[in-house]
Design an enzyme around this catalytic site. Structure first.
Site, PDB file in Angstrom:
ATOM      1  CB  SER A  65      -0.974   0.092   1.298  1.00  0.00           C
ATOM      2  OG  SER A  65      -1.734  -1.124   1.061  1.00  0.00           O
ATOM      3  CD1 TRP A  72       6.456   0.675  -0.893  1.00  0.00           C
ATOM      4  CD2 TRP A  72       7.213  -0.860  -2.061  1.00  0.00           C
ATOM      5  NE1 TRP A  72       7.564  -0.133  -0.080  1.00  0.00           N
ATOM      6  CE2 TRP A  72       8.181  -0.698  -1.190  1.00  0.00           C
ATOM      7  CE3 TRP A  72       7.392  -1.830  -3.375  1.00  0.00           C
ATOM      8  CZ2 TRP A  72       9.232  -1.695  -1.261  1.00  0.00           C
ATOM      9  CZ3 TRP A  72       8.549  -2.424  -3.385  1.00  0.00           C
ATOM     10  CH2 TRP A  72       9.342  -2.378  -2.344  1.00  0.00           C
ATOM     11  CD  GLU A 125      -3.988   4.907 -12.884  1.00  0.00           C
ATOM     12  OE1 GLU A 125      -4.426   3.939 -12.531  1.00  0.00           O
ATOM     13  OE2 GLU A 125      -2.986   5.212 -12.117  1.00  0.00           O
ATOM     14  CG  HIS A 158       4.219  -2.677 -14.370  1.00  0.00           C
ATOM     15  ND1 HIS A 158       5.379  -2.190 -14.848  1.00  0.00           N
ATOM     16  CD2 HIS A 158       3.623  -1.737 -13.693  1.00  0.00           C
ATOM     17  CE1 HIS A 158       5.155  -0.877 -15.261  1.00  0.00           C
ATOM     18  NE2 HIS A 158       4.073  -0.488 -14.676  1.00  0.00           N
ATOM     19  NE  ARG A 211      -0.186  -2.258 -16.367  1.00  0.00           N
ATOM     20  CZ  ARG A 211      -0.314  -1.925 -15.124  1.00  0.00           C
ATOM     21  NH1 ARG A 211      -1.034  -2.976 -14.249  1.00  0.00           N
ATOM     22  NH2 ARG A 211      -0.082  -0.789 -14.479  1.00  0.00           N
ATOM     23  CG  HIS A 250       1.982  -4.506 -10.709  1.00  0.00           C
ATOM     24  ND1 HIS A 250       2.798  -3.783  -9.828  1.00  0.00           N
ATOM     25  CD2 HIS A 250       1.290  -3.584 -10.817  1.00  0.00           C
ATOM     26  CE1 HIS A 250       2.400  -2.780  -9.549  1.00  0.00           C
ATOM     27  NE2 HIS A 250       1.205  -2.490 -10.398  1.00  0.00           N
ATOM     28  NE  ARG A 303      -4.229  -4.172 -10.358  1.00  0.00           N
ATOM     29  CZ  ARG A 303      -3.483  -3.067  -9.854  1.00  0.00           C
ATOM     30  NH1 ARG A 303      -3.750  -2.303  -8.940  1.00  0.00           N
ATOM     31  NH2 ARG A 303      -2.250  -2.748 -10.487  1.00  0.00           N
TER      32      ARG A 303
HETATM   33  C1  FAD Z   1       4.742  -0.744  -6.812  1.00  0.00           C
HETATM   34  C2  FAD Z   1       3.053  -0.621  -6.647  1.00  0.00           C
HETATM   35  C3  FAD Z   1       2.281   0.227  -7.131  1.00  0.00           C
HETATM   36  C4  FAD Z   1       1.029   0.051  -6.922  1.00  0.00           C
HETATM   37  N1  FAD Z   1       0.256   1.178  -7.372  1.00  0.00           N
HETATM   38  C5  FAD Z   1      -1.271   1.239  -7.276  1.00  0.00           C
HETATM   39  C6  FAD Z   1      -2.110   2.119  -7.437  1.00  0.00           C
HETATM   40  O1  FAD Z   1      -1.402   3.353  -7.933  1.00  0.00           O
HETATM   41  N2  FAD Z   1      -3.378   1.834  -6.995  1.00  0.00           N
HETATM   42  C7  FAD Z   1      -3.824   0.867  -6.628  1.00  0.00           C
HETATM   43  O2  FAD Z   1      -5.122   0.826  -6.495  1.00  0.00           O
HETATM   44  N3  FAD Z   1      -3.218  -0.215  -6.224  1.00  0.00           N
HETATM   45  C8  FAD Z   1      -1.708   0.001  -6.546  1.00  0.00           C
HETATM   46  N4  FAD Z   1      -0.851  -1.242  -6.477  1.00  0.00           N
HETATM   47  C9  FAD Z   1      -1.779  -2.275  -5.774  1.00  0.00           C
HETATM   48  C10 FAD Z   1      -2.018  -1.977  -4.265  1.00  0.00           C
HETATM   49  O3  FAD Z   1      -0.895  -1.316  -3.863  1.00  0.00           O
HETATM   50  C11 FAD Z   1      -2.071  -3.323  -3.434  1.00  0.00           C
HETATM   51  O4  FAD Z   1      -3.059  -4.116  -4.154  1.00  0.00           O
HETATM   52  C12 FAD Z   1      -2.739  -2.894  -2.020  1.00  0.00           C
HETATM   53  O5  FAD Z   1      -1.846  -1.797  -1.440  1.00  0.00           O
HETATM   54  C13 FAD Z   1      -3.093  -4.086  -1.254  1.00  0.00           C
HETATM   55  O6  FAD Z   1      -3.271  -3.852   0.102  1.00  0.00           O
HETATM   56  P1  FAD Z   1      -3.298  -4.640   1.253  1.00  0.00           P
HETATM   57  O7  FAD Z   1      -3.582  -4.062   2.459  1.00  0.00           O
HETATM   58  O8  FAD Z   1      -4.217  -5.926   0.795  1.00  0.00           O
HETATM   59  O9  FAD Z   1      -1.918  -5.340   1.470  1.00  0.00           O
HETATM   60  P2  FAD Z   1      -0.430  -4.565   1.911  1.00  0.00           P
HETATM   61  O10 FAD Z   1      -0.567  -3.108   1.337  1.00  0.00           O
HETATM   62  O11 FAD Z   1       0.597  -5.371   0.869  1.00  0.00           O
HETATM   63  O12 FAD Z   1      -0.151  -4.934   3.414  1.00  0.00           O
HETATM   64  C14 FAD Z   1       0.041  -6.320   3.716  1.00  0.00           C
HETATM   65  C15 FAD Z   1       0.408  -6.327   5.009  1.00  0.00           C
HETATM   66  O13 FAD Z   1       0.466  -7.712   5.567  1.00  0.00           O
HETATM   67  C16 FAD Z   1       1.589  -7.927   6.251  1.00  0.00           C
HETATM   68  N5  FAD Z   1       1.808  -9.147   6.420  1.00  0.00           N
HETATM   69  C17 FAD Z   1       1.973 -10.248   5.333  1.00  0.00           C
HETATM   70  N6  FAD Z   1       2.034 -11.209   5.850  1.00  0.00           N
HETATM   71  C18 FAD Z   1       2.003 -11.255   7.443  1.00  0.00           C
HETATM   72  C19 FAD Z   1       2.205 -12.313   8.289  1.00  0.00           C
HETATM   73  N7  FAD Z   1       2.213 -13.561   8.282  1.00  0.00           N
HETATM   74  N8  FAD Z   1       1.986 -11.835   9.515  1.00  0.00           N
HETATM   75  C20 FAD Z   1       2.056 -10.395   9.884  1.00  0.00           C
HETATM   76  N9  FAD Z   1       1.842  -9.547   8.831  1.00  0.00           N
HETATM   77  C21 FAD Z   1       1.969 -10.082   7.753  1.00  0.00           C
HETATM   78  C22 FAD Z   1       2.708  -7.012   5.531  1.00  0.00           C
HETATM   79  O14 FAD Z   1       4.003  -6.913   6.315  1.00  0.00           O
HETATM   80  C23 FAD Z   1       1.910  -5.808   5.278  1.00  0.00           C
HETATM   81  O15 FAD Z   1       1.881  -4.778   6.417  1.00  0.00           O
HETATM   82  C24 FAD Z   1       0.358  -0.944  -6.503  1.00  0.00           C
HETATM   83  C25 FAD Z   1       1.211  -2.088  -6.029  1.00  0.00           C
HETATM   84  C26 FAD Z   1       2.581  -1.886  -6.076  1.00  0.00           C
HETATM   85  C27 FAD Z   1       3.308  -3.106  -5.659  1.00  0.00           C
END
Ligand code: FAD
Length: 537
Positions: free
Chosen positions: A41, A43, A114, A236, A282, A343, A378
């Site tokens: 998130s 990033w 986008e 990506h 893409r 990605h 997606r």
């Molecule tokens: C470079 C990049 C750019 C992106 N740009 C966009 C964008 O512009 N717009 C958009 O909508 N999406 C974007 N995405 C996708 C989006 O960022 C992710 O899909 C989203 O942030 C996922 O959020 P989340 O909370 O599900 O997981 P995450 O943000 O990945 O958080 C997962 C959390 O779980 C923790 N964790 C994992 N396993 C364990 C465990 N066993 N025990 C304890 N903690 C654990 C990790 O440490 C982390 O804190 C991008 C992704 C990337 C990589």
């Protein structure tokens, strides 16, 4: 043993949203395996898609999402997410997220457009939206007296009825390793929420942070949850290829502004794959790069923007210029070495509109879940929106249900294990897995490649299971065990899909079937908990 109302595993946008919506009325423990800020998130660059502008409509956002999803989105879910988008953004604004303003816009905010979106609907904070959102919400989390934050705690496995000698398909909490003290702790909760993100680290090249090892998907599967659509991994096309640069994205805008993809001898190749050349979508660009690299045995290809004036490059791509310069690459004079990279994980644990899973008391939110929003591909910037909408939905459902955390959970048993004697086994297997997943289960798949990967996964699985039974768990062992299981789920799903659709491309089945469905894997066939999850899968 520690007891709490709600246990949230992870600290990305899905976790923070769920926690903040709950914390006025419940005690929340939020545990995360590194620091609060470590997540995909943080990033995210582009932004968050939502219907905000007067000239946009819910129907248009739904249509764009369905087109991207290539026939596999669940329409009810798409509508639910899109309709709740405006309120989700309003909540972030109220929390204090500094989105980029635009006084000329009726919304007061600057909206970008986008690929795949028919209009401008991406709200953003310059080119670092994720960082701005996470920073704002993390401050709220740290200041909230009802939220206990435990950093450096990695969840190992969910505690289900089996552990208590019950056959009730219920989740009672989690065992977690405190990476600082080395102690394994027992957390009991009336509700547990998996917000552990995706599984990009299963591949050699990824844009994801190191924490993206599929832990939640693997834990959910071992506990008895169905997992769906794991074959749909979004790649990506252009990630910087350099031994000292992990996971640095080269934005698609470089191609949009005239950047040319070239082989090591300077030959352009995109026109032989698609008449739109570098401006093809893409997936096509990623597939073409993969084809050239595999055919010629190359480590990377090159993205060349040197024909543009240096001032233009500096003005448009200051971050990329700086990052590459720090690594000794002057992008105004030299082409940038790039590879495609994993990605986004479209599949995950099957959930319904309240983020419920197949286990009572267990929820999954964000990239770890498969809600039906993304289908086979997606739409850009829909994933952060999904975290916000389903984080809120999970919190609402939890607040509406009663329950006390159990008090009789057995502690983790370490009596039969010793300290590991050969850590090299872990690092070797980790490298091997990521390499063959890249080579055999990457952008272009064949039956033969998938079969090869499956047989290697079987061997790795045996070795790691034995290691897990005999030795004390470590962070690396927990992650590797989860990566191998996630890889297995990806391969099995890919083998089940006998067509090419969305992000899954098979040379043996290049066409799209007229009728298709989701790929749903069930760890315990016939044991779905009635009433726990009513997803349309
Ligand atoms: C470079 C990049 C750019 C992106 N740009 C966009 C964008 O512009 N717009 C958009 O909508 N999406 C974007 N995405 C996708 C989006 O960022 C992710 O899909 C989203 O942030 C996922 O959020 P989340 O909370 O599900 O997981 P995450 O943000 O990945 O958080 C997962 C959390 O779980 C923790 N964790 C994992 N396993 C364990 C465990 N066993 N025990 C304890 N903690 C654990 C990790 O440490 C982390 O804190 C991008 C992704 C990337 C990589």
């Amino acid at each position: 043993m520690e007891r709490t109302d709600v246990l949230i595993i992870g600290s990305g946008l899905a976790a923070l949203t769920t926690a903040l919506h709950l914390a006025q009325q419940r005690q929340v423990v939020l545990l995360t395996k590194k620091t609060l800020q470590d997540s995909a998130s943080a990033w995210a660059q582009g932004g968050i898609a939502a219907v905000l502008a007067d000239d946009d409509s819910v129907e248009a956002h739904i249509r764009d999402t369905l087109i991207a999803g290539a026939g596999l989105c669940d329409e009810e879910t798409v509508r639910f997410v899109v309709e709740n988008g405006h309120a989700a953004i309003r909540w972030l604004v109220e929390m204090g997220v500094p989105f980029t303003a635009d006084a000329t816009s009726s919304t007061g905010f600057h909206l970008t457009r986008e690929g795949g979106h028919s209009t401008r609907r991406i709200i953003h904070a310059a080119d670092a939206t994720g960082r701005a959102v996470q920073k704002t919400l993390c401050t709220q989390i740290r200041n909230n007296p009802n939220i206990t934050l435990l950093e450096h705690h990695i969840a190992i496995d969910l505690i289900t009825g089996d552990k208590l000698g019950q056959d009730d398909h219920t989740c009672y909490g989690v065992y977690a390793l405190d990476n600082i003290s080395g102690q394994i702790k027992t957390f009991a909760a009336s509700h547990t929420v998996l917000t552990t993100g995706g599984a990009g680290k299963v591949y050699l090249y990824t844009t994801n942070p190191d924490v993206a090892t599929g832990d939640g998907i693997a834990m959910g599967w071992r506990a008895g949850c169905r997992v769906a659509n794991m074959e749909f991994i979004q790649f990506h096309p252009t990630c910087l290829y350099h031994p000292h640069a992990k996971s640095f994205l080269i934005t698609e805008a470089v191609r949009g502004e005239g950047g040319q993809l070239k082989l090591h001898d300077g030959t352009r190749f995109m026109a032989t794959h698609d008449p739109r050349a570098e401006l093809a979508p893409r997936d096509i660009v990623a597939r073409a790069i993969d084809f050239e690299m595999k055919k010629r045995g190359l480590d990377s290809v090159y993205l060349d923007i040197t024909h543009k004036p240096a001032e233009f490059i500096l003005e448009h791509f200051p971050t990329i210029y700086e990052r590459c310069r720090a690594l000794g690459i002057d992008i105004t004079r030299e082409p940038i070495p790039v590879v495609p990279a994993a990605h986004y994980t479209c599949g995950g644990i099957v959930t319904d509109l309240a983020a419920r899973t197949d286990l009572t008391g267990l929820y999954a939110v964000g990239e770890v879940a498969c809600t039906g929003l993304h289908g086979a591909n997606r739409l850009a910037s829909n994933s952060l929106l999904e975290c916000l909408v389903f984080g809120h939905a999970a919190a609402k459902d939890i607040l509406a249900s009663a329950g006390a955390p159990p008090s009789n959970i057995p502690e983790w048993d370490e009596s039969r294990v010793t300290d590991a004697d050969e850590e090299i086994v872990l690092s070797h297997n980790w490298d091997e897995l990521r390499r063959f997943m890249w080579d055999y289960v990457g952008i272009v798949r064949t039956n033969k490649r998938l079969a090869r990967a499956a047989s290697r996964i079987r061997l790795l699985n045996e070795e790691i299971s034995e290691y897990y039974r005999n030795f004390r768990v470590s962070n690396d062992l927990i992650e590797l065990r989860n990566l191998v299981l996630t890889a297995d789920l990806i391969v099995r799903s890919a083998q089940l899909r006998r067509e090419s659709r969305g992000l899954h491309f098979s040379r043996d089945y290049p066409d799209m079937l007229p009728i298709t469905g989701n790929t749903v894997l069930n760890p315990k066939p016939g044991r779905i908990c009635p009433g726990a999850c009513d997803a349309n899968f």
